[in-house]
Scaffold this motif. Structure first.
Motif, PDB file in Angstrom:
ATOM      1  N   PHE A 156       0.859  -1.173   0.000  1.00 58.67           N
ATOM      2  CA  PHE A 156       0.000   0.000   0.000  1.00 58.67           C
ATOM      3  C   PHE A 156       0.902   1.231   0.000  1.00 58.67           C
ATOM      4  O   PHE A 156       1.356   1.684   1.042  1.00 58.67           O
ATOM      5  N   GLY A 157       1.201   1.768  -1.204  1.00 57.63           N
ATOM      6  CA  GLY A 157       2.048   2.954  -1.300  1.00 57.63           C
ATOM      7  C   GLY A 157       1.232   4.218  -1.135  1.00 57.63           C
ATOM      8  O   GLY A 157       0.176   4.367  -1.751  1.00 57.63           O
ATOM      9  N   MET A 158       1.714   5.140  -0.299  1.00 58.98           N
ATOM     10  CA  MET A 158       0.975   6.380  -0.039  1.00 58.98           C
ATOM     11  C   MET A 158       1.878   7.588  -0.175  1.00 58.98           C
ATOM     12  O   MET A 158       3.104   7.492  -0.044  1.00 58.98           O
ATOM     13  N   GLY A 159       1.257   8.731  -0.434  1.00 68.17           N
ATOM     14  CA  GLY A 159       2.007   9.966  -0.547  1.00 68.17           C
ATOM     15  C   GLY A 159       1.137  11.164  -0.209  1.00 68.17           C
ATOM     16  O   GLY A 159      -0.097  11.122  -0.373  1.00 68.17           O
ATOM     17  N   LEU A 160       1.770  12.239   0.252  1.00 68.36           N
ATOM     18  CA  LEU A 160       1.095  13.493   0.578  1.00 68.36           C
ATOM     19  C   LEU A 160       1.784  14.631  -0.160  1.00 68.36           C
ATOM     20  O   LEU A 160       2.974  14.554  -0.484  1.00 68.36           O
ATOM     21  N   ASP A 161       1.029  15.689  -0.405  1.00 65.16           N
ATOM     22  CA  ASP A 161       1.580  16.846  -1.093  1.00 65.16           C
ATOM     23  C   ASP A 161       2.377  17.712  -0.114  1.00 65.16           C
ATOM     24  O   ASP A 161       1.807  18.372   0.746  1.00 65.16           O
ATOM     25  N   ARG A 162       3.690  17.654  -0.216  1.00 65.43           N
ATOM     26  CA  ARG A 162       4.618  18.473   0.586  1.00 65.43           C
ATOM     27  C   ARG A 162       4.251  18.485   2.072  1.00 65.43           C
ATOM     28  O   ARG A 162       4.004  19.537   2.658  1.00 65.43           O
ATOM     29  N   PRO A 163       4.202  17.321   2.705  1.00 69.25           N
ATOM     30  CA  PRO A 163       3.836  17.280   4.124  1.00 69.25           C
ATOM     31  C   PRO A 163       4.934  17.861   5.003  1.00 69.25           C
ATOM     32  O   PRO A 163       6.099  17.959   4.604  1.00 69.25           O
ATOM     33  N   TRP A 164       4.562  18.239   6.204  1.00 64.30           N
ATOM     34  CA  TRP A 164       5.564  18.551   7.217  1.00 64.30           C
ATOM     35  C   TRP A 164       6.171  17.235   7.691  1.00 64.30           C
ATOM     36  O   TRP A 164       5.480  16.219   7.803  1.00 64.30           O
ATOM     37  N   ARG A 165       7.460  17.221   7.972  1.00 62.00           N
ATOM     38  CA  ARG A 165       8.164  16.010   8.367  1.00 62.00           C
ATOM     39  C   ARG A 165       8.755  16.163   9.765  1.00 62.00           C
ATOM     40  O   ARG A 165       9.418  17.157  10.068  1.00 62.00           O
ATOM     41  N   ALA A 166       8.493  15.154  10.602  1.00 61.93           N
ATOM     42  CA  ALA A 166       9.090  15.141  11.937  1.00 61.93           C
ATOM     43  C   ALA A 166      10.560  14.751  11.838  1.00 61.93           C
ATOM     44  O   ALA A 166      10.992  14.120  10.868  1.00 61.93           O
ATOM     45  N   LYS A 167      11.338  15.104  12.833  1.00 65.16           N
ATOM     46  CA  LYS A 167      12.759  14.733  12.874  1.00 65.16           C
ATOM     47  C   LYS A 167      12.923  13.387  13.572  1.00 65.16           C
ATOM     48  O   LYS A 167      13.805  13.216  14.411  1.00 65.16           O
ATOM     49  N   SER A 168      12.089  12.442  13.192  1.00 71.69           N
ATOM     50  CA  SER A 168      12.109  11.107  13.783  1.00 71.69           C
ATOM     51  C   SER A 168      12.783  10.144  12.818  1.00 71.69           C
ATOM     52  O   SER A 168      13.111  10.507  11.683  1.00 71.69           O
ATOM     53  N   TRP A 169      12.998   8.903  13.272  1.00 71.83           N
ATOM     54  CA  TRP A 169      13.681   7.916  12.425  1.00 71.83           C
ATOM     55  C   TRP A 169      12.960   7.681  11.100  1.00 71.83           C
ATOM     56  O   TRP A 169      13.580   7.378  10.088  1.00 71.83           O
ATOM     57  N   ASP A 170      11.612   7.814  11.111  1.00 75.00           N
ATOM     58  CA  ASP A 170      10.832   7.536   9.900  1.00 75.00           C
ATOM     59  C   ASP A 170      10.461   8.791   9.119  1.00 75.00           C
ATOM     60  O   ASP A 170       9.804   8.703   8.096  1.00 75.00           O
ATOM     61  N   ARG A 171      10.873   9.964   9.627  1.00 70.26           N
ATOM     62  CA  ARG A 171      10.474  11.240   9.024  1.00 70.26           C
ATOM     63  C   ARG A 171       8.951  11.296   8.892  1.00 70.26           C
ATOM     64  O   ARG A 171       8.396  11.553   7.837  1.00 70.26           O
ATOM     65  N   PHE A 172       8.295  11.063  10.025  1.00 70.75           N
ATOM     66  CA  PHE A 172       6.843  10.959  10.094  1.00 70.75           C
ATOM     67  C   PHE A 172       6.174  12.110   9.359  1.00 70.75           C
ATOM     68  O   PHE A 172       6.522  13.282   9.548  1.00 70.75           O
ATOM     69  N   ALA A 173       5.199  11.783   8.484  1.00 73.10           N
ATOM     70  CA  ALA A 173       4.557  12.764   7.619  1.00 73.10           C
ATOM     71  C   ALA A 173       3.292  13.330   8.258  1.00 73.10           C
ATOM     72  O   ALA A 173       2.382  12.577   8.614  1.00 73.10           O
ATOM     73  N   VAL A 174       3.236  14.649   8.392  1.00 66.41           N
ATOM     74  CA  VAL A 174       2.049  15.349   8.883  1.00 66.41           C
ATOM     75  C   VAL A 174       1.488  16.152   7.714  1.00 66.41           C
ATOM     76  O   VAL A 174       2.150  17.077   7.218  1.00 66.41           O
ATOM     77  N   PRO A 175       0.295  15.827   7.240  1.00 68.33           N
ATOM     78  CA  PRO A 175      -0.230  16.501   6.045  1.00 68.33           C
ATOM     79  C   PRO A 175      -0.601  17.955   6.315  1.00 68.33           C
ATOM     80  O   PRO A 175      -1.000  18.324   7.417  1.00 68.33           O
ATOM     81  N   ARG A 176      -0.467  18.758   5.294  1.00 64.91           N
ATOM     82  CA  ARG A 176      -0.943  20.138   5.355  1.00 64.91           C
ATOM     83  C   ARG A 176      -2.462  20.135   5.191  1.00 64.91           C
ATOM     84  O   ARG A 176      -2.990  19.407   4.333  1.00 64.91           O
ATOM     85  N   PRO A 177      -3.190  20.899   5.980  1.00 64.69           N
ATOM     86  CA  PRO A 177      -4.657  20.928   5.842  1.00 64.69           C
ATOM     87  C   PRO A 177      -5.068  21.270   4.410  1.00 64.69           C
ATOM     88  O   PRO A 177      -4.505  22.151   3.768  1.00 64.69           O
ATOM     89  N   GLY A 178      -6.061  20.521   3.909  1.00 63.00           N
ATOM     90  CA  GLY A 178      -6.580  20.770   2.581  1.00 63.00           C
ATOM     91  C   GLY A 178      -5.712  20.259   1.445  1.00 63.00           C
ATOM     92  O   GLY A 178      -6.017  20.519   0.275  1.00 63.00           O
ATOM     93  N   SER A 179      -4.663  19.514   1.751  1.00 58.98           N
ATOM     94  CA  SER A 179      -3.740  19.062   0.710  1.00 58.98           C
ATOM     95  C   SER A 179      -4.204  17.741   0.100  1.00 58.98           C
ATOM     96  O   SER A 179      -5.215  17.170   0.485  1.00 58.98           O
ATOM     97  N   ARG A 180      -3.403  17.242  -0.854  1.00 62.02           N
ATOM     98  CA  ARG A 180      -3.723  16.008  -1.558  1.00 62.02           C
ATOM     99  C   ARG A 180      -3.093  14.801  -0.863  1.00 62.02           C
ATOM    100  O   ARG A 180      -1.932  14.850  -0.445  1.00 62.02           O
TER     101      ARG A 180
END
Length: 277
Positions: A156-180
């Motif tokens: 299950f491949g997923m992607g977000l439009d220019r998400p904010w990234r945490a400085k964690s081992w996985d670079r956890f993705a936080v989506p921008r509101p209203g994004s794709r």
């Protein structure tokens, strides 16, 4: 449903409250996104309730998307026993997932045994690079389970439009509101039983490569926002019995392989879906 009795919940009251609050936040935040997906086979979506159990694998950094989108779909999710996953466990519970605490790393027999039991009547959802990484490196646990239980793996491949990234081992993705948000869902991958360790490793590497390619494609799609042939809008919903019955009926009336139309064109499409990996 899991027929076994539920253990006594000894979670501290403050953590239950924090989990409930966080689940509400996830619902509100993720509801602003616009979701589309490409499926090699749309029947693999657990929302339809079609077919037997499956093992869904996706990278840890994108866990918010399936948590929000596919609750109440007969899914058990594997989560770490580490304390930093305690709140996530409560969030998953409130969003409609059952959970097994443990890891597929290092031969965690207890977690694998429990997943094997759940896999007899539920789908399994695993972040195969969790709980501590390395990032986008697939552990052998899902491959072993698929071989042992005879269940297909669905990458299950997923992607977000220019998400904010945490400085964690996985670079956890936080989506921008209203994004794709975009998903590219691969075929069912069947792992033969009785494989040797080198053979399991070969299959592990194949699934890892495919999952990475699907994720790269989804990320590129989310960033560009291009229109993709065969893409479908995805909605948040649990299993609807009427829709599930309709999908099962449609599935039983599928044309023969000679008559069946080609699936949506993906940049990554194995020649043989049942032997991929």
């Amino acid at each position: 449903m899991d027929p076994s009795p539920k253990p006594l919940d000894r979670t501290p009251l403050w953590m239950r409250a924090a989990g409930l609050f966080a689940a509400g936040g996830v619902r509100a935040w993720m509801s602003t996104l616009e979701y589309q997906a490409l499926f090699y086979d749309k029947n693999v979506d657990p929302i339809h309730g079609v077919g037997g159990q499956r093992i869904y694998v996706f990278w840890h950094e994108y866990i918010l998307i399936p948590l929000y989108m596919r609750g109440h779909c007969n899914l058990t999710m594997l989560l770490s026993k580490h304390r930093d996953a305690d709140i996530l466990y409560r969030v998953a519970h409130h969003l409609g997932f059952e959970c097994v605490r443990g890891s597929t790393h290092g031969g965690a027999a207890e977690a694998l045994l429990e997943l094997s039991r759940r896999g007899q009547h539920m789908h399994l959802a695993i972040t195969p690079d969790g709980p501590r990484g390395p990032r986008r490196k697939l552990a052998q646990g899902p491959i072993y389970l698929a071989s042992k239980l005879g269940l297909p793996i669905v990458p299950f491949g997923m992607g977000l439009d220019r998400p904010w990234r945490a400085k964690s081992w996985d670079r956890f993705a936080v989506p921008r509101p209203g994004s794709r948000a975009r998903a590219v869902v691969g075929p069912e991958i069947y792992i033969p039983p009785g494989l040797s360790r080198p053979e399991l490793e070969e299959r592990r590497l194949g699934v890892e490569t495919l999952l990475t390619q699907l994720c790269d494609e989804a990320e590129d799609w989310a960033t560009t926002g291009e229109r993709r042939k065969g893409a479908v809008a995805v909605v948040r919903q649990g299993i609807d019995p009427q829709i599930a019955a309709q999908r099962r009926n449609e599935s039983s009336k599928q044309p023969t392989s000679a008559e069946q139309p080609a699936p949506p064109t993906l940049k990554v499409t194995p020649d043989d879906a049942r032997a991929a990996g």
